[in-house]
Design a protein around this motif. Structure first.
Motif, PDB file in Angstrom:
ATOM      1  N   GLU A  17       0.831  -1.196   0.000  1.00 48.29           N
ATOM      2  CA  GLU A  17       0.000   0.000   0.000  1.00 48.29           C
ATOM      3  C   GLU A  17       0.870   1.252   0.000  1.00 48.29           C
ATOM      4  O   GLU A  17       1.881   1.319   0.695  1.00 48.29           O
ATOM      5  N   VAL A  18       0.466   2.241  -0.774  1.00 47.49           N
ATOM      6  CA  VAL A  18       1.117   3.540  -0.740  1.00 47.49           C
ATOM      7  C   VAL A  18       0.593   4.232   0.514  1.00 47.49           C
ATOM      8  O   VAL A  18      -0.598   4.491   0.633  1.00 47.49           O
ATOM      9  N   ALA A  19       1.467   4.469   1.465  1.00 44.11           N
ATOM     10  CA  ALA A  19       1.062   5.052   2.742  1.00 44.11           C
ATOM     11  C   ALA A  19       2.151   6.007   3.226  1.00 44.11           C
ATOM     12  O   ALA A  19       3.315   5.868   2.867  1.00 44.11           O
ATOM     13  N   PRO A  20       1.767   6.972   4.066  1.00 37.77           N
ATOM     14  CA  PRO A  20       2.778   7.879   4.608  1.00 37.77           C
ATOM     15  C   PRO A  20       3.741   7.130   5.532  1.00 37.77           C
ATOM     16  O   PRO A  20       3.360   6.141   6.162  1.00 37.77           O
ATOM     17  N   GLU A  21       4.974   7.600   5.597  1.00 44.15           N
ATOM     18  CA  GLU A  21       5.969   6.970   6.463  1.00 44.15           C
ATOM     19  C   GLU A  21       5.914   7.502   7.882  1.00 44.15           C
ATOM     20  O   GLU A  21       6.366   6.837   8.805  1.00 44.15           O
ATOM     21  N   GLY A  37     -15.175   8.213   7.472  1.00 42.54           N
ATOM     22  CA  GLY A  37     -15.427   9.621   7.234  1.00 42.54           C
ATOM     23  C   GLY A  37     -14.189  10.444   7.548  1.00 42.54           C
ATOM     24  O   GLY A  37     -13.496  10.197   8.531  1.00 42.54           O
ATOM     25  N   CYS A  38     -13.897  11.407   6.695  1.00 47.45           N
ATOM     26  CA  CYS A  38     -12.738  12.271   6.899  1.00 47.45           C
ATOM     27  C   CYS A  38     -12.791  12.879   8.291  1.00 47.45           C
ATOM     28  O   CYS A  38     -13.824  13.403   8.709  1.00 47.45           O
ATOM     29  N   PRO A  39     -11.697  12.807   9.044  1.00 48.11           N
ATOM     30  CA  PRO A  39     -11.686  13.331  10.405  1.00 48.11           C
ATOM     31  C   PRO A  39     -11.729  14.856  10.487  1.00 48.11           C
ATOM     32  O   PRO A  39     -11.882  15.417  11.563  1.00 48.11           O
ATOM     33  N   THR A  40     -11.636  15.540   9.338  1.00 54.10           N
ATOM     34  CA  THR A  40     -11.763  16.987   9.327  1.00 54.10           C
ATOM     35  C   THR A  40     -13.240  17.320   9.484  1.00 54.10           C
ATOM     36  O   THR A  40     -14.070  16.887   8.682  1.00 54.10           O
ATOM     37  N   ALA A  41     -13.586  18.087  10.513  1.00 54.95           N
ATOM     38  CA  ALA A  41     -14.985  18.361  10.859  1.00 54.95           C
ATOM     39  C   ALA A  41     -15.782  18.957   9.706  1.00 54.95           C
ATOM     40  O   ALA A  41     -16.961  18.661   9.538  1.00 54.95           O
ATOM     41  N   GLU A  42     -15.172  19.790   8.880  1.00 56.62           N
ATOM     42  CA  GLU A  42     -15.883  20.453   7.802  1.00 56.62           C
ATOM     43  C   GLU A  42     -16.158  19.523   6.620  1.00 56.62           C
ATOM     44  O   GLU A  42     -16.911  19.868   5.735  1.00 56.62           O
ATOM     45  N   CYS A  43     -15.517  18.365   6.555  1.00 58.79           N
ATOM     46  CA  CYS A  43     -15.600  17.506   5.377  1.00 58.79           C
ATOM     47  C   CYS A  43     -16.527  16.314   5.598  1.00 58.79           C
ATOM     48  O   CYS A  43     -17.666  16.331   5.196  1.00 58.79           O
ATOM     49  N   GLY A  44     -16.023  15.257   6.217  1.00 61.23           N
ATOM     50  CA  GLY A  44     -16.822  14.073   6.488  1.00 61.23           C
ATOM     51  C   GLY A  44     -16.933  13.070   5.352  1.00 61.23           C
ATOM     52  O   GLY A  44     -17.537  12.018   5.524  1.00 61.23           O
ATOM     53  N   PRO A  46     -15.986  10.025   2.848  1.00 58.97           N
ATOM     54  CA  PRO A  46     -15.194   8.810   3.072  1.00 58.97           C
ATOM     55  C   PRO A  46     -13.787   8.968   2.489  1.00 58.97           C
ATOM     56  O   PRO A  46     -13.615   9.511   1.405  1.00 58.97           O
ATOM     57  N   THR A  47     -12.796   8.493   3.231  1.00 59.45           N
ATOM     58  CA  THR A  47     -11.412   8.564   2.769  1.00 59.45           C
ATOM     59  C   THR A  47     -10.554   7.540   3.505  1.00 59.45           C
ATOM     60  O   THR A  47     -10.955   6.976   4.511  1.00 59.45           O
ATOM     61  N   ARG A  48      -9.376   7.316   2.998  1.00 60.96           N
ATOM     62  CA  ARG A  48      -8.374   6.474   3.643  1.00 60.96           C
ATOM     63  C   ARG A  48      -7.524   7.413   4.487  1.00 60.96           C
ATOM     64  O   ARG A  48      -7.101   8.473   4.034  1.00 60.96           O
ATOM     65  N   ALA A  61      -2.909  11.370   9.362  1.00 67.97           N
ATOM     66  CA  ALA A  61      -2.401  11.618   8.014  1.00 67.97           C
ATOM     67  C   ALA A  61      -3.493  11.172   7.049  1.00 67.97           C
ATOM     68  O   ALA A  61      -3.907  10.021   7.056  1.00 67.97           O
ATOM     69  N   ILE A  62      -3.993  12.101   6.244  1.00 68.52           N
ATOM     70  CA  ILE A  62      -5.091  11.832   5.312  1.00 68.52           C
ATOM     71  C   ILE A  62      -4.513  11.549   3.931  1.00 68.52           C
ATOM     72  O   ILE A  62      -3.513  12.138   3.527  1.00 68.52           O
ATOM     73  N   ASP A  63      -5.172  10.644   3.197  1.00 68.73           N
ATOM     74  CA  ASP A  63      -4.772  10.313   1.828  1.00 68.73           C
ATOM     75  C   ASP A  63      -4.500  11.591   1.039  1.00 68.73           C
ATOM     76  O   ASP A  63      -5.327  12.504   1.029  1.00 68.73           O
ATOM     77  N   ASP A  64      -3.349  11.665   0.395  1.00 70.22           N
ATOM     78  CA  ASP A  64      -2.960  12.893  -0.297  1.00 70.22           C
ATOM     79  C   ASP A  64      -3.814  13.194  -1.528  1.00 70.22           C
ATOM     80  O   ASP A  64      -3.776  14.298  -2.049  1.00 70.22           O
ATOM     81  N   GLU A  65      -4.627  12.250  -1.997  1.00 68.09           N
ATOM     82  CA  GLU A  65      -5.518  12.499  -3.131  1.00 68.09           C
ATOM     83  C   GLU A  65      -6.925  12.913  -2.687  1.00 68.09           C
ATOM     84  O   GLU A  65      -7.766  13.220  -3.519  1.00 68.09           O
ATOM     85  N   HIS A  66      -7.170  12.937  -1.381  1.00 65.17           N
ATOM     86  CA  HIS A  66      -8.490  13.293  -0.864  1.00 65.17           C
ATOM     87  C   HIS A  66      -8.749  14.786  -1.055  1.00 65.17           C
ATOM     88  O   HIS A  66      -7.892  15.615  -0.779  1.00 65.17           O
TER      89      HIS A  66
END
Length: 76
Positions: A17-21, A37-44, A46-48, A61-66
């Motif tokens: 998996e491509v993941a942050p180090e 759900g995205c942990p950013t309150a304004e978003c919500g 679904p994301t990795r 660390a949120i998926d860089d393509e989100h």
């Protein structure tokens, strides 16, 4: 979204998996992968993402393509 890359380990091809180090605070090897759900309150949306399990950290660390949705709620 989970992205996989082809890597060679001990002469065999495997998928990783491509993941942050590291988390945003710099802790390496402490990230736990999850999907929801995205942990950013304004978003919500679904994301990795990966939550840091280092003592006292809890950074995410949120998926860089989100792409965050602005305004919250459940509609786009």
């Amino acid at each position: 979204m989970v992205r996989l890359i082809e890597v060679k380990r001990r002469g065999k091809t495997v998928w990783a998996e491509v993941a942050p180090e590291a988390c945003p605070a710099g802790h390496r090897g402490e990230l736990v992968p999850t999907y929801g759900g995205c942990p950013t309150a304004e978003c919500g949306l679904p994301t990795r993402y990966w939550r840091c399990r280092a003592d006292g950290c809890g950074d995410v660390a949120i998926d860089d393509e989100h792409v965050h949705r602005s305004g919250g709620g459940t509609s786009r």
